[in-house]
Write an enzyme that holds these catalytic residues in place. Structure first.
Site, PDB file in Angstrom:
ATOM      1  N   SER A   1     -13.701  20.744   3.321  1.00  0.00           N
ATOM      2  CA  SER A   1     -14.916  20.520   3.880  1.00  0.00           C
ATOM      3  C   SER A   1     -15.513  19.308   3.003  1.00  0.00           C
ATOM      4  CB  SER A   1     -15.867  21.704   3.949  1.00  0.00           C
ATOM      5  OG  SER A   1     -15.553  22.465   4.739  1.00  0.00           O
TER       6      SER A   1
ATOM      7  N   LYS B   1     -16.505  16.148   4.801  1.00  0.00           N
ATOM      8  CA  LYS B   1     -17.788  15.749   5.733  1.00  0.00           C
ATOM      9  C   LYS B   1     -18.713  14.886   4.963  1.00  0.00           C
ATOM     10  CE  LYS B   1     -17.890  20.620   7.659  1.00  0.00           C
ATOM     11  NZ  LYS B   1     -16.844  21.149   7.091  1.00  0.00           N
TER      12      LYS B   1
ATOM     13  N   SER C   1     -22.386  23.181   5.987  1.00  0.00           N
ATOM     14  CA  SER C   1     -21.243  22.877   6.116  1.00  0.00           C
ATOM     15  C   SER C   1     -20.426  23.154   7.484  1.00  0.00           C
ATOM     16  CB  SER C   1     -20.194  23.421   4.862  1.00  0.00           C
ATOM     17  OG  SER C   1     -19.074  22.907   4.773  1.00  0.00           O
TER      18      SER C   1
END
Length: 500
Positions: free
Chosen positions: A95, A98, A152
């Site tokens: 993640s 991102k 997230s």
């Protein structure tokens, strides 16, 4: 004939039964390729024999004392690498992807627009992070960016991608183009969320470049430093408070533990966690202390290791780098000059130290360098700043009088910063010292009468040259007269000529 048909029918039935049974058993007997979610995470360990980390001596950190398989630490203003471990090894970012997704959303999106959650942006997988938006739910695009980073949310990342590019595939192309623009050479994105894909990878060095670019964006810095975010009421749901592991480094409620694995770090300013079984626990962090700003990346570490590894890297960086303003750098080795015409009673024998002071409304800039580099800059000040003097160093000199300027040109290309160099003390002039040119000009221009007053000295000043000229002429005339007489006295008389 009937017998043959009967036997053939029985044989076909037997074969069909065998195929059916084999088809039923096949899924249980034939090995299938492992899915991405089925990859087992194996917690990394420190190498055997490595010296234990001493929090009291952060400057002695070695890469072997990090759990992460790949890591890097850079100084944010310059991008200088301070420490690295397998920084160019291909890793899965999970993640932390991102970071790029949110940055592109800020750069290419309309922060005030309202977007609607689509069916294609939804994530129908167990165990993944989500904002938990419903299909048809509307959300402000700015709120979507905050929620995606804080929570997230994979669904939020997908919605950002669709808003900017129409779908994940085209958005991934934008991500790869941006990565190349930031100097990344080992990165390839295939989705905006970081869900595992063998073709979705990066390196610690590349991710540090992306994070550095992101943290230079004011809006991104604000989002990255947000610990919790309240998502406003939408057309389908009430307002709700969002928190997540991505911001635990900013959570002051996290207690500091003796084993150095506390998630809270007092100097943290962001930015993003990540985890998949293939990527392990990841963290891209940023911290600032005493004007020094650092960015760290740790890939494939343990749950506690991503915090302890990041803290170790930050403490090591802060032990190596210092930040000073040009004024503080100057004060490390201030300029001292020798004056002329000073009073013989001056205790400093005319030596004058120049102080530096910033001008009004001057912007604040900092110089970040290692301690050794900063000491060298202080010793060789003129290689860092431009020194110019605006007057000579002849006494008298008043304390606080501006003697010159010091100009610093920031490395970021911003406008120059100018400081005044002022006298640290007053220095009197000796009584018999000749007037300086400035003093003479001051006396002349301060007299309202352009002509000097009539005095005996002035009369003598004008008559003396005339008297001298007259005397010279008289002496010359007498000398010529004497010369003529001398010639006439020596003319010979005729002895042989007779006149009748």
């Amino acid at each position: 004939m009937d017998m043959r048909q009967t036997r053939l029918g029985r044989w076909l039935c037997a074969m069909l039964a065998f195929v059916c049974c084999f088809g039923v058993l096949l899924p249980f007997t034939t090995p299938q390729p492992a899915l991405a979610e089925e990859i087992k995470f194996i917690a990394p360990r420190l190498p055997s024999g490595v010296d234990p980390y001493d929090p009291e001596k952060p400057e002695e950190l070695s890469p072997d004392q990090l759990y992460a398989k790949a890591a890097i630490l850079i100084e944010a203003s310059t991008g200088e690498v301070i420490m690295e471990k397998n920084a160019d090894q291909r890793m899965y970012p999970a993640s932390t992807t991102k970071i790029m997704t949110t940055l592109l959303g800020i750069m290419m999106g309309d922060m005030s627009q309202t977007v609607t959650m689509s069916e294609t942006a939804m994530v129908y997988e167990d165990g993944v992070s989500e904002i938990e938006l419903d299909v048809g739910e509307t959300i402000n695009f700015s709120d979507l960016l905050y929620a995606t980073m804080v929570r997230s949310g994979n669904d939020g990342a997908n919605l950002i991608a669709e808003t900017i590019a129409g779908d994940n595939y085209r958005f991934a192309e934008l991500m790869n183009n941006a990565a190349a623009m930031y100097g990344c050479t080992g990165t390839h994105f295939v989705n905006p969320s970081g869900l595992h894909d063998p073709d979705h990878y990066t390196t610690a060095r590349d991710m540090a470049k992306i994070a550095r670019a992101a943290m230079e964006n004011e809006t991104f810095r604000k989002i990255a430093s947000t610990y919790a975010f309240t998502l406003p009421r939408s057309n389908l749901r009430r307002s709700r408070l969002l928190t997540g592991a991505s911001t635990n480094w900013l959570n002051k409620n996290q207690e500091t533990t003796e084993d150095y694995t506390s998630t809270y770090y007092p100097y943290a300013i962001g930015i993003k966690t990540g985890f998949t079984s293939a990527a392990g626990y990841c963290y891209v962090g940023s911290a600032e202390r005493d004007g020094v700003r650092l960015i760290s990346v740790v890939f494939y570490t343990t749950n506690g290791g991503r915090w302890s590894d990041s803290r170790k890297l930050m403490e090591y960086g802060f032990s190596q780098f210092v930040s000073m303003t040009p004024q503080e750098l100057y004060n490390e080795n201030p300029i001292t000059v020798d004056t002329s015409g000073f009073s013989l009673e001056d205790e400093g024998l005319g030596r004058l130290t120049l102080n530096v002071q910033p001008r009004v409304d001057q912007r604040t800039v900092s110089i970040v360098a290692t301690r050794a580099e900063m000491e060298a800059k202080a010793r060789n000040l003129r290689q860092t700043v431009l020194i110019e003097y605006t007057r000579d160093f002849a006494a008298p000199i008043e304390q606080g009088e501006i003697m010159g300027t010091m100009t610093y040109y920031p490395e970021d290309g911003g406008s120059a910063v100018v400081y005044d160099l002022v006298a640290s003390r007053s220095i009197l002039r000796r009584s018999n010292a000749p007037l300086t040119l400035e003093e003479i000009e001051k006396l002349v221009f301060s007299d309202p009468n352009p002509f000097p007053p009539l005095s005996l000295e002035l009369v003598l000043l004008f008559l003396l040259p005339l008297v001298v000229v007259v005397l010279l002429l008289v002496l010359l005339w007498k000398l010529l007269k004497r010369t003529r007489r001398h010639k006439h006295s020596r003319l010979p008389r005729s002895q042989n000529r007779h006149f009748r």
